[in-house]
Design a protein around this motif. Structure first.
Motif, PDB file in Angstrom:
ATOM      1  N   UNK A 335       0.821  -1.223   0.000  1.00  9.75           N
ATOM      2  CA  UNK A 335       0.000   0.000   0.000  1.00  9.75           C
ATOM      3  C   UNK A 335       0.854   1.272   0.000  1.00  9.75           C
ATOM      4  N   UNK A 336       2.079   1.187   0.553  1.00 10.98           N
ATOM      5  CA  UNK A 336       2.939   2.377   0.619  1.00 10.98           C
ATOM      6  C   UNK A 336       3.370   2.853  -0.774  1.00 10.98           C
ATOM      7  N   UNK A 337       3.317   1.961  -1.757  1.00 12.13           N
ATOM      8  CA  UNK A 337       3.751   2.359  -3.101  1.00 12.13           C
ATOM      9  C   UNK A 337       2.614   2.270  -4.124  1.00 12.13           C
ATOM     10  N   UNK A 338       1.380   2.171  -3.630  1.00  9.26           N
ATOM     11  CA  UNK A 338       0.218   2.066  -4.527  1.00  9.26           C
ATOM     12  C   UNK A 338      -0.235   3.473  -4.931  1.00  9.26           C
ATOM     13  N   UNK A 339       0.014   3.842  -6.186  1.00  8.03           N
ATOM     14  CA  UNK A 339      -0.307   5.196  -6.654  1.00  8.03           C
ATOM     15  C   UNK A 339      -1.799   5.477  -6.708  1.00  8.03           C
ATOM     16  N   UNK A 340      -2.629   4.442  -6.647  1.00  7.18           N
ATOM     17  CA  UNK A 340      -4.072   4.675  -6.720  1.00  7.18           C
ATOM     18  C   UNK A 340      -4.659   5.137  -5.394  1.00  7.18           C
ATOM     19  N   UNK A 341      -3.874   5.064  -4.333  1.00  5.62           N
ATOM     20  CA  UNK A 341      -4.422   5.448  -3.035  1.00  5.62           C
ATOM     21  C   UNK A 341      -4.461   6.976  -2.903  1.00  5.62           C
ATOM     22  N   UNK A 342      -5.504   7.477  -2.243  1.00  5.14           N
ATOM     23  CA  UNK A 342      -5.637   8.922  -2.068  1.00  5.14           C
ATOM     24  C   UNK A 342      -6.029   9.267  -0.636  1.00  5.14           C
ATOM     25  N   UNK A 343      -5.399  10.296  -0.112  1.00  8.09           N
ATOM     26  CA  UNK A 343      -5.768  10.856   1.196  1.00  8.09           C
ATOM     27  C   UNK A 343      -6.956  11.801   1.040  1.00  8.09           C
ATOM     28  N   UNK A 344      -6.979  12.528  -0.071  1.00  9.56           N
ATOM     29  CA  UNK A 344      -7.939  13.631  -0.212  1.00  9.56           C
ATOM     30  C   UNK A 344      -9.133  13.279  -1.092  1.00  9.56           C
ATOM     31  N   UNK A 345      -9.019  12.215  -1.873  1.00 11.83           N
ATOM     32  CA  UNK A 345     -10.079  11.876  -2.821  1.00 11.83           C
ATOM     33  C   UNK A 345      -9.876  12.642  -4.125  1.00 11.83           C
ATOM     34  N   UNK A 346     -10.418  12.094  -5.207  1.00 12.73           N
ATOM     35  CA  UNK A 346     -10.189  12.632  -6.553  1.00 12.73           C
ATOM     36  C   UNK A 346     -10.588  14.099  -6.673  1.00 12.73           C
ATOM     37  N   UNK A 386       7.005   2.673   8.294  1.00 18.57           N
ATOM     38  CA  UNK A 386       6.278   3.936   8.178  1.00 18.57           C
ATOM     39  C   UNK A 386       4.943   3.811   8.899  1.00 18.57           C
ATOM     40  N   UNK A 387       4.440   4.940   9.361  1.00 19.41           N
ATOM     41  CA  UNK A 387       3.173   4.933  10.093  1.00 19.41           C
ATOM     42  C   UNK A 387       2.008   4.943   9.103  1.00 19.41           C
ATOM     43  N   UNK A 388       1.066   4.044   9.298  1.00 24.56           N
ATOM     44  CA  UNK A 388       0.052   3.817   8.268  1.00 24.56           C
ATOM     45  C   UNK A 388      -1.061   4.856   8.241  1.00 24.56           C
ATOM     46  N   UNK A 389      -1.358   5.514   9.387  1.00 27.13           N
ATOM     47  CA  UNK A 389      -2.517   6.408   9.422  1.00 27.13           C
ATOM     48  C   UNK A 389      -2.223   7.807   8.865  1.00 27.13           C
ATOM     49  N   UNK A 390      -0.947   8.137   8.661  1.00 26.03           N
ATOM     50  CA  UNK A 390      -0.598   9.466   8.168  1.00 26.03           C
ATOM     51  C   UNK A 390      -0.428   9.494   6.657  1.00 26.03           C
ATOM     52  N   UNK A 391       0.276  10.532   6.160  1.00 22.65           N
ATOM     53  CA  UNK A 391       0.467  10.683   4.707  1.00 22.65           C
ATOM     54  C   UNK A 391       1.219   9.499   4.093  1.00 22.65           C
ATOM     55  N   UNK A 392       2.042   8.787   4.921  1.00 29.02           N
ATOM     56  CA  UNK A 392       2.777   7.629   4.410  1.00 29.02           C
ATOM     57  C   UNK A 392       1.839   6.600   3.788  1.00 29.02           C
ATOM     58  N   UNK A 393       0.677   6.427   4.430  1.00 28.33           N
ATOM     59  CA  UNK A 393      -0.276   5.430   3.946  1.00 28.33           C
ATOM     60  C   UNK A 393      -0.963   5.840   2.649  1.00 28.33           C
ATOM     61  N   UNK A 394      -0.690   7.082   2.216  1.00 23.61           N
ATOM     62  CA  UNK A 394      -1.346   7.642   1.029  1.00 23.61           C
ATOM     63  C   UNK A 394      -0.272   8.351   0.199  1.00 23.61           C
ATOM     64  N   UNK A 395       0.868   7.678   0.089  1.00 19.20           N
ATOM     65  CA  UNK A 395       2.062   8.323  -0.456  1.00 19.20           C
ATOM     66  C   UNK A 395       1.893   8.733  -1.920  1.00 19.20           C
ATOM     67  N   UNK A 396       1.076   7.983  -2.670  1.00 15.49           N
ATOM     68  CA  UNK A 396       0.840   8.353  -4.063  1.00 15.49           C
ATOM     69  C   UNK A 396       0.238   9.749  -4.141  1.00 15.49           C
TER      70      UNK A 396
END
Ligand code: FE
Ligand code: CA
Length: 524
Positions: A335-346, A386-396
């Motif tokens: 998940x740390x390198x999955x570019x499809x993940x988003x913190x903010x949404x499309x 890396x900590x999963x709940x922060x920006x790391x979990x949404x690195x893409x």
């Protein structure tokens, strides 16, 4: 039976007898003199060049178990805005009806005022008058003013201390206050936890509308928080604890909660957030949806971009079958390198990047909930992760955001954050894998008003592997005060002497300067 219980019981019997004897007389006295409905104070927010929102919530019994504040049907509420603290020179006034469906919360959007000046406001209802609050309009669009002073804060767990930091923020008379999340906490500590300053209204985790309302009501009874709201307009965003620890969009941290059930809980929490913050009607929630991301301009000097880091997230990364809680996961988690993940949404991402291109202010402040820099830390087993709940979990999403920022050449981007209960100054890099990669934005993270910081020893030991960190301190509680002009931004990391002391003093731990055109906070 112990003596103490006997005494209590006798007192209780005496009380019951007095009530019975008083009977009708007592209830008539109550009807003639209802309790003060302004026990939650007043607030202002969302400053524009011609006005702002003024807020209160009628609640003669703030913690009434049904979450209605001791009220039934709607009540008339008068409001007025004046150019002086004595409320003699009234510029605007009106009357609104409180809405029981929104817990008798009042949000008045005042317009038609002059730019860049203070105003004072108050409410009256049921023969009572509220405290007077001070708001302030923003400068006229495009006008370059001399300076702007604001403070930002996050993470105020009621049980872990008194809100002295809020009192000291108020005393600084800022033009504006930013709340960056964890304004309330949904959970309470166990009774055997040592050193709690005070207790929440209930021990169980809150999950329904009456309970969320009463949690906000409790926090709003705090005199220091009331003083801060009465002193300056605010802009608020949220983090997780306004709903539930580490929630992500429609997903609870608990794998046994269905999205349907969690969205019902989110709807209750979002409604209570709206009811207790000075937000515009555009933010009035519809079920589990509340539009919180927005921009606010301060003339030509500054623009605030306020992000929502929770509502539109991809599901929690690196979850286990039994939990979606945040944790330090090994770098191998896909998940740390999955570019499809988003913190903010499309949608929010597109809106943010368009804003970077359109930005014209001298200082462009991004107010959001989390540390943006990718902090490498040690997992409990000693491995680096890396900590999963922060920006790391949404690195893409972070990569796209920093690329868009770099492409836009937006002037003086400064990211502000919270959540991590510690002070940080970091360099946001075009490419974090290369230490000599250019710094494209400045990041500052406040401590917490009261909440526990992470281990100073553990995090400090990892600093050599995180060369983009200019400063870190987790052992003190406080907030950050900033002053910006056309050439500089100054940040003072302010700390209180003791969170368990209701009269705690304040001092400056560390100060930084950012120069126009030179990203990166320089210690002074
Ligand atoms: Fe927090
Ligand atoms: Ca948090």
């Amino acid at each position: 039976m112990p003596i103490q219980s006997l005494v209590d019981r006798r007192t209780l019997i005496g009380w019951t007898a007095a009530l019975a004897a008083g009977g009708l007389g007592l209830s008539q006295a109550r009807a003639a003199a209802p309790a003060n409905p302004f026990q939650l104070g007043v607030a202002s927010g969302e400053p524009a060049s011609d006005g702002f929102v003024i807020w209160t919530r009628l609640a003669p019994q703030p913690l009434a178990p049904d979450g209605r504040g001791g009220l039934g049907g709607s009540l008339p509420v008068r409001w007025e805005v004046a150019t002086d603290e004595a409320m003699r020179d009234v510029m605007a006034r009106g009357e609104v009806s409180s809405d029981p469906a929104f817990a008798h919360a009042i949000h008045v959007e005042v317009a038609g005022l002059q730019p860049n000046r203070p105003y004072w406001y108050r409410f009256s209802a049921q023969g009572f008058t509220s405290p007077v609050g001070r708001a302030r309009t923003a400068p006229a669009p495009g006008i370059m003013t001399d300076r702007l002073r604001f403070s930002f804060a996050s993470c105020s767990h009621w049980e872990l201390g008194f809100f002295s930091a809020y009192r000291h923020m108020a005393a600084e008379n800022p033009d504006l206050v930013l709340f960056l999340g964890d304004y309330i906490y949904e959970y309470s500590y166990a009774a055997d936890r040592a050193g709690l300053a005070r207790r929440h209204d209930r021990a169980e985790e809150i999950a329904d509308l009456p309970a969320y309302r009463n949690r906000y009501a409790l926090y709003h009874t705090d005199p220091d928080l009331q003083a801060l709201h009465a002193a300056a307009p605010c802009i608020a965003t949220w983090d997780d604890h306004e709903v539930q620890n580490d929630y992500s969009n429609q997903w609870s941290q608990n794998t046994d909660a269905t999205p349907q059930a969690f969205l019902r809980r989110r709807a209750a929490a979002y409604q209570a957030f709206y009811e207790h913050m000075p937000l515009r009607r555009a933010a009035r929630p519809a079920g589990p949806i509340l539009n919180l991301y927005r921009r606010l301009a301060y003339g030509g000097l500054a623009e605030f971009t306020v992000l929502d880091g929770r509502q539109y997230r991809s599901i929690q990364p690196c979850a286990t079958p039994t939990s979606r809680r945040g944790h330090v996961a090994p770098l191998t988690c896909a998940d740390f390198t999955d570019d499809n993940r988003s913190m903010l949404g499309t949608q929010q991402e597109a809106w943010l990047y368009q804003g970077f291109s359109d930005a014209r202010a001298r200082w462009n402040i991004v107010a959001q909930d989390l540390l943006v820099a990718p902090f490498l830390q040690k997992a409990p087993d000693g491995s680096v992760g890396l900590y999963t709940d922060g920006w790391e979990g949404y690195a893409g999403n972070r990569t796209r955001m920093l690329q868009a920022l770099s492409d836009s050449r937006m002037r003086n981007p400064v990211f502000l954050g919270g959540d991590i209960h510690s002070f940080w100054a970091t360099d946001l890099k075009a490419d974090f894998s290369k230490p000599d990669s250019p710094t494209i934005a400045t990041e500052l993270v406040g401590s917490s008003i009261t909440s526990d910081g992470p281990s100073y020893e553990d995090f400090s030991a990892m600093l050599p592997q995180n060369p983009f960190v200019r400063y870190f301190e987790s052992r003190q509680r406080g907030y950050v005060s900033m002053e910006i002009d056309s050439q500089h931004a100054r940040a003072d990391f302010r700390v209180i002497s003791d969170r368990n002391d209701p009269k705690a003093s304040v001092s400056t731990l560390k100060s930084f300067i950012i120069e126009d055109g030179k990203p990166g906070a320089v210690a002074v």
